[in-house]
Design an enzyme around this catalytic site. Structure first.
Site, PDB file in Angstrom:
ATOM      1  N   VAL A  69       1.337  -1.092   0.275  1.00  0.00           N
ATOM      2  CA  VAL A  69      -0.140  -0.071  -0.086  1.00  0.00           C
ATOM      3  C   VAL A  69       1.326   1.371  -0.670  1.00  0.00           C
ATOM      4  O   VAL A  69       1.895   1.332   0.266  1.00  0.00           O
ATOM      5  CB  VAL A  69      -0.896   0.086   1.385  1.00  0.00           C
ATOM      6  N   GLY A  77      -6.876   0.769   6.279  1.00  0.00           N
ATOM      7  CA  GLY A  77      -7.889  -0.557   6.033  1.00  0.00           C
ATOM      8  C   GLY A  77      -7.406  -1.080   4.651  1.00  0.00           C
ATOM      9  O   GLY A  77      -8.445  -1.843   4.569  1.00  0.00           O
ATOM     10  N   TYR A 109      -0.693  -9.860   9.441  1.00  0.00           N
ATOM     11  CA  TYR A 109      -0.945 -11.366   9.042  1.00  0.00           C
ATOM     12  C   TYR A 109      -1.779 -11.510   9.815  1.00  0.00           C
ATOM     13  O   TYR A 109      -2.346 -11.757   9.611  1.00  0.00           O
ATOM     14  CB  TYR A 109       0.158 -11.350   7.876  1.00  0.00           C
TER      15      TYR A 109
HETATM   16  C1  LIG Z   1       1.937  -4.328   5.413  1.00  0.00           C
HETATM   17  C2  LIG Z   1       0.856  -2.980   5.158  1.00  0.00           C
HETATM   18  C3  LIG Z   1       0.457  -4.140   3.523  1.00  0.00           C
HETATM   19  C4  LIG Z   1      -0.101  -2.517   5.938  1.00  0.00           C
HETATM   20  O1  LIG Z   1      -1.980  -2.146   4.594  1.00  0.00           O
HETATM   21  P1  LIG Z   1      -1.903  -1.057   5.243  1.00  0.00           P
HETATM   22  O2  LIG Z   1      -3.094  -0.128   4.277  1.00  0.00           O
HETATM   23  O3  LIG Z   1      -1.682   0.238   5.955  1.00  0.00           O
HETATM   24  O4  LIG Z   1      -3.163  -1.591   6.525  1.00  0.00           O
HETATM   25  P2  LIG Z   1      -4.186  -1.125   7.217  1.00  0.00           P
HETATM   26  O5  LIG Z   1      -4.933   0.106   7.579  1.00  0.00           O
HETATM   27  O6  LIG Z   1      -5.381  -2.458   6.202  1.00  0.00           O
HETATM   28  O7  LIG Z   1      -3.985  -2.157   8.709  1.00  0.00           O
HETATM   29  C5  LIG Z   1      -5.245  -3.711   8.758  1.00  0.00           C
HETATM   30  C6  LIG Z   1      -4.960  -4.109  10.573  1.00  0.00           C
HETATM   31  O8  LIG Z   1      -3.296  -3.735  10.120  1.00  0.00           O
HETATM   32  C7  LIG Z   1      -2.786  -3.384  11.550  1.00  0.00           C
HETATM   33  N1  LIG Z   1      -1.459  -3.115  11.339  1.00  0.00           N
HETATM   34  C8  LIG Z   1      -1.280  -3.257   9.924  1.00  0.00           C
HETATM   35  N2  LIG Z   1       0.324  -2.513   9.781  1.00  0.00           N
HETATM   36  C9  LIG Z   1       0.710  -2.999  10.848  1.00  0.00           C
HETATM   37  C10 LIG Z   1       2.321  -3.459  11.181  1.00  0.00           C
HETATM   38  N3  LIG Z   1       3.303  -3.699  10.173  1.00  0.00           N
HETATM   39  N4  LIG Z   1       2.208  -4.472  12.091  1.00  0.00           N
HETATM   40  C11 LIG Z   1       1.174  -5.199  12.564  1.00  0.00           C
HETATM   41  N5  LIG Z   1       0.060  -4.543  13.002  1.00  0.00           N
HETATM   42  C12 LIG Z   1      -0.050  -3.928  11.158  1.00  0.00           C
HETATM   43  C13 LIG Z   1      -3.329  -2.396  11.218  1.00  0.00           C
HETATM   44  O9  LIG Z   1      -3.654  -1.469  12.432  1.00  0.00           O
HETATM   45  C14 LIG Z   1      -4.601  -2.447  11.393  1.00  0.00           C
HETATM   46  O10 LIG Z   1      -5.641  -2.519  12.282  1.00  0.00           O
HETATM   47  P3  LIG Z   1      -6.762  -2.373  13.006  1.00  0.00           P
HETATM   48  O11 LIG Z   1      -8.216  -2.992  11.584  1.00  0.00           O
HETATM   49  O12 LIG Z   1      -7.015  -2.381  14.050  1.00  0.00           O
HETATM   50  O13 LIG Z   1      -7.162  -0.716  12.976  1.00  0.00           O
HETATM   51  C15 LIG Z   1       1.183  -1.497   3.803  1.00  0.00           C
HETATM   52  O14 LIG Z   1       1.842  -0.940   5.319  1.00  0.00           O
HETATM   53  C16 LIG Z   1       2.174  -1.710   3.374  1.00  0.00           C
HETATM   54  O15 LIG Z   1       1.971  -1.783   2.174  1.00  0.00           O
HETATM   55  N6  LIG Z   1       3.773  -1.627   4.202  1.00  0.00           N
HETATM   56  C17 LIG Z   1       5.047  -2.266   3.236  1.00  0.00           C
HETATM   57  C18 LIG Z   1       5.379  -3.450   2.424  1.00  0.00           C
HETATM   58  C19 LIG Z   1       5.273  -4.410   3.113  1.00  0.00           C
HETATM   59  O16 LIG Z   1       5.971  -4.395   3.993  1.00  0.00           O
HETATM   60  N7  LIG Z   1       4.338  -4.867   2.530  1.00  0.00           N
HETATM   61  C20 LIG Z   1       4.308  -6.771   3.479  1.00  0.00           C
HETATM   62  C21 LIG Z   1       4.910  -6.882   2.671  1.00  0.00           C
HETATM   63  S1  LIG Z   1       5.126  -8.961   3.388  1.00  0.00           S
END
Ligand SMILES: CC(C)(COP(=O)(O)OP(=O)(O)OC[C@H]1O[C@@H](n2cnc3c(N)ncnc32)[C@H](O)[C@@H]1OP(=O)(O)O)[C@@H](O)C(=O)NCCC(=O)NCCS
Length: 129
Positions: A69, A77, A109
């Site tokens: 994202v 979200g 996750y």
């Molecule tokens: C990881 C990623 C995809 C999460 O996307 P996002 O849109 O920020 O996540 P969301 O807003 O949908 O979060 C959903 C829930 O997860 C939690 N969450 C998000 N990132 C988190 C993390 N790194 N660790 C713990 N919890 C996390 C949020 O607080 C949220 O909780 P809630 O529903 O209780 O509010 C995004 O941060 C990202 O793209 N990071 C960089 C790339 C990356 O590392 N991707 C993962 C590859 S395996």
């Protein structure tokens, strides 16, 4: 799978918001998409702000890949919607086990129902790159 012109946008998303996929070319991304069973995108107008994809045999095993994202849109979200959107697709819905690899987002996750597995080792053969 992606609208025309979207490959360059996907390349930009990966370049700026992932560390593992930052150097993928448009040609490589096209091949990546051809080899994927499903992909989900998130858009703000014409801007690609989120992406995720999966490979699956449709029954026993599937793997999620490249969930990203845009930093400016994180925490709203979108990541959850992308992963849930992938899990709802027919090729993933009834699969026995869905795997993924993550370096720093295990908490994200876990909120989506994935468990950290201690009993298995991740093994990898690096063949290029
Ligand atoms: C990881 C990623 C995809 C999460 O996307 P996002 O849109 O920020 O996540 P969301 O807003 O949908 O979060 C959903 C829930 O997860 C939690 N969450 C998000 N990132 C988190 C993390 N790194 N660790 C713990 N919890 C996390 C949020 O607080 C949220 O909780 P809630 O529903 O209780 O509010 C995004 O941060 C990202 O793209 N990071 C960089 C790339 C990356 O590392 N991707 C993962 C590859 S395996």
């Amino acid at each position: 799978m992606l609208r025309p012109g979207a490959l360059a946008k996907l390349r930009r998303l990966f370049q700026h918001h992932s560390f593992w996929a930052a150097n993928r070319s448009c040609a490589e991304l096209r091949q990546m998409l051809r080899g994927s069973d499903v992909a989900v995108t998130a858009w703000h107008g014409s801007q690609l702000v989120g992406f995720g994809r999966a490979t699956s045999d449709g029954i026993f095993r599937a793997v999620l890949w490249d969930v990203v994202v845009d930093g400016a849109y994180q925490g709203r979200g979108l990541g959850r919607q992308i992963v849930e959107g992938l899990l709802e697709r027919p090729c993933l819905r009834r699969v026995e086990r869905i795997y993924l690899m993550t370096t720093n987002s295990s908490g994200f996750y876990q909120q989506l129902g994935f468990d950290q597995i201690e009993s298995q080792l991740l093994m990898m053969k690096q063949t290029s790159g």
